[in-house]
Design a protein around this motif. Structure first.
Motif, PDB file in Angstrom:
ATOM      1  N   VAL A  56      31.423  68.106  40.701  1.00 57.28           N
ATOM      2  CA  VAL A  56      32.820  67.837  40.433  1.00 57.28           C
ATOM      3  C   VAL A  56      32.921  66.409  39.900  1.00 57.28           C
ATOM      4  O   VAL A  56      32.103  65.561  40.209  1.00 57.28           O
ATOM      5  CB  VAL A  56      33.651  67.931  41.731  1.00 57.28           C
ATOM      6  CG1 VAL A  56      35.008  68.505  41.442  1.00 57.28           C
ATOM      7  CG2 VAL A  56      32.971  68.699  42.810  1.00 57.28           C
ATOM      8  N   GLU A  57      33.927  66.175  39.112  1.00 53.22           N
ATOM      9  CA  GLU A  57      34.131  64.819  38.603  1.00 53.22           C
ATOM     10  C   GLU A  57      34.400  63.894  39.777  1.00 53.22           C
ATOM     11  O   GLU A  57      35.275  64.155  40.599  1.00 53.22           O
ATOM     12  CB  GLU A  57      35.312  64.803  37.633  1.00 53.22           C
ATOM     13  CG  GLU A  57      35.560  63.446  37.036  1.00 53.22           C
ATOM     14  CD  GLU A  57      36.749  63.459  36.106  1.00 53.22           C
ATOM     15  OE1 GLU A  57      37.435  62.433  36.040  1.00 53.22           O
ATOM     16  OE2 GLU A  57      37.001  64.492  35.469  1.00 53.22           O
ATOM     17  N   GLN A  58      33.639  62.813  39.849  1.00 53.67           N
ATOM     18  CA  GLN A  58      33.759  61.884  40.963  1.00 53.67           C
ATOM     19  C   GLN A  58      34.979  60.988  40.764  1.00 53.67           C
ATOM     20  O   GLN A  58      35.138  60.383  39.713  1.00 53.67           O
ATOM     21  CB  GLN A  58      32.496  61.018  41.082  1.00 53.67           C
ATOM     22  CG  GLN A  58      31.238  61.809  41.383  1.00 53.67           C
ATOM     23  CD  GLN A  58      31.285  62.463  42.739  1.00 53.67           C
ATOM     24  OE1 GLN A  58      31.896  61.949  43.663  1.00 53.67           O
ATOM     25  NE2 GLN A  58      30.666  63.619  42.857  1.00 53.67           N
ATOM     26  N   PRO A  59      35.852  60.892  41.754  1.00 46.69           N
ATOM     27  CA  PRO A  59      36.995  60.001  41.634  1.00 46.69           C
ATOM     28  C   PRO A  59      36.555  58.542  41.681  1.00 46.69           C
ATOM     29  O   PRO A  59      35.457  58.235  42.137  1.00 46.69           O
ATOM     30  CB  PRO A  59      37.863  60.367  42.834  1.00 46.69           C
ATOM     31  CG  PRO A  59      36.958  61.036  43.787  1.00 46.69           C
ATOM     32  CD  PRO A  59      35.844  61.641  42.989  1.00 46.69           C
ATOM     33  N   ARG A  60      37.426  57.657  41.221  1.00 47.00           N
ATOM     34  CA  ARG A  60      37.096  56.228  41.210  1.00 47.00           C
ATOM     35  C   ARG A  60      36.902  55.704  42.618  1.00 47.00           C
ATOM     36  O   ARG A  60      35.963  54.988  42.900  1.00 47.00           O
ATOM     37  CB  ARG A  60      38.209  55.441  40.519  1.00 47.00           C
ATOM     38  CG  ARG A  60      38.280  55.695  39.052  1.00 47.00           C
ATOM     39  CD  ARG A  60      39.358  54.842  38.437  1.00 47.00           C
ATOM     40  NE  ARG A  60      39.505  55.200  37.034  1.00 47.00           N
ATOM     41  CZ  ARG A  60      40.526  54.911  36.299  1.00 47.00           C
ATOM     42  NH1 ARG A  60      41.544  54.239  36.831  1.00 47.00           N
ATOM     43  NH2 ARG A  60      40.585  55.261  35.044  1.00 47.00           N
ATOM     44  N   GLN A  61      37.827  56.036  43.475  1.00 47.30           N
ATOM     45  CA  GLN A  61      37.732  55.596  44.855  1.00 47.30           C
ATOM     46  C   GLN A  61      37.306  56.784  45.698  1.00 47.30           C
ATOM     47  O   GLN A  61      38.007  57.784  45.774  1.00 47.30           O
ATOM     48  CB  GLN A  61      39.075  55.050  45.342  1.00 47.30           C
ATOM     49  CG  GLN A  61      39.022  54.531  46.753  1.00 47.30           C
ATOM     50  CD  GLN A  61      40.374  54.030  47.228  1.00 47.30           C
ATOM     51  OE1 GLN A  61      41.399  54.357  46.652  1.00 47.30           O
ATOM     52  NE2 GLN A  61      40.377  53.244  48.286  1.00 47.30           N
ATOM     53  N   GLN A  62      36.150  56.653  46.333  1.00 47.99           N
ATOM     54  CA  GLN A  62      35.648  57.732  47.170  1.00 47.99           C
ATOM     55  C   GLN A  62      35.824  57.367  48.636  1.00 47.99           C
ATOM     56  O   GLN A  62      35.480  56.274  49.058  1.00 47.99           O
ATOM     57  CB  GLN A  62      34.170  57.999  46.897  1.00 47.99           C
ATOM     58  CG  GLN A  62      33.895  58.597  45.552  1.00 47.99           C
ATOM     59  CD  GLN A  62      32.420  58.933  45.394  1.00 47.99           C
ATOM     60  OE1 GLN A  62      31.612  58.654  46.260  1.00 47.99           O
ATOM     61  NE2 GLN A  62      32.084  59.538  44.277  1.00 47.99           N
TER      62      GLN A  62
END
Length: 151
Positions: A56-62
């Motif tokens: 899945v596309e990784q969000p900026r803030q994990q």
């Protein structure tokens, strides 16, 4: 006529089936099945499959909530700048921190990483509390890819 003045009556034959013995047998069988049915499922070892799903596309803030083998909770935050901070917290503190992060970022995605030895109910409980108490709309389980086959 007889000397007493009574008429001789012929007995009519009854064409009925007496079902009482059949009901008794049925109830005994019902009790036997009710007692033995729970004993048939003694327990089965289940090894959950690994998922080979597309990334899945990784969000900026994990934000990752980690549930350790002993059930201890940790909060891991990753920014696009660099390394992650891992903080050990209890459940209430963790929910408060995640709620504060969600207030800053309403589209926050929280990953719950549960150790394989943790009871499934504990992981689902944390996931549910994140959704209800911390109001995180996108909370999901984190999985690992299966190991490549050894040649």
């Amino acid at each position: 006529m007889t000397a007493t003045g009574r008429r001789i009556r012929k007995r009519k034959l009854k064409a009925e089936i007496n079902v009482v013995p059949y009901i008794d047998v049925m109830l005994v069988l019902l009790i036997i099945f009710m007692v033995t049915a729970p004993l048939l499922n003694l327990g089965v070892d289940v090894k959950l499959p690994q998922v080979a799903a597309a990334s899945v596309e990784q969000p900026r803030q994990q934000v990752v909530v980690q549930v350790g083998e002993d059930g201890a909770l940790s909060l891991i935050q990753k920014d696009e700048q660099g390394p992650a901070d891992k903080i050990a917290l209890d459940a209430d503190e963790l929910l408060l921190r995640v709620a504060a992060i969600r207030n800053q970022n309403p589209n926050l995605v929280v990953f719950v990483a549960g150790d394989g030895a943790v009871p499934y109910a504990r992981v689902i409980e944390i996931l549910q509390r994140l959704r209800t108490e911390a109001k995180v709309e996108k909370a999901t389980l984190l999985t690992s890819s299966p190991e490549p086959a050894q040649k």
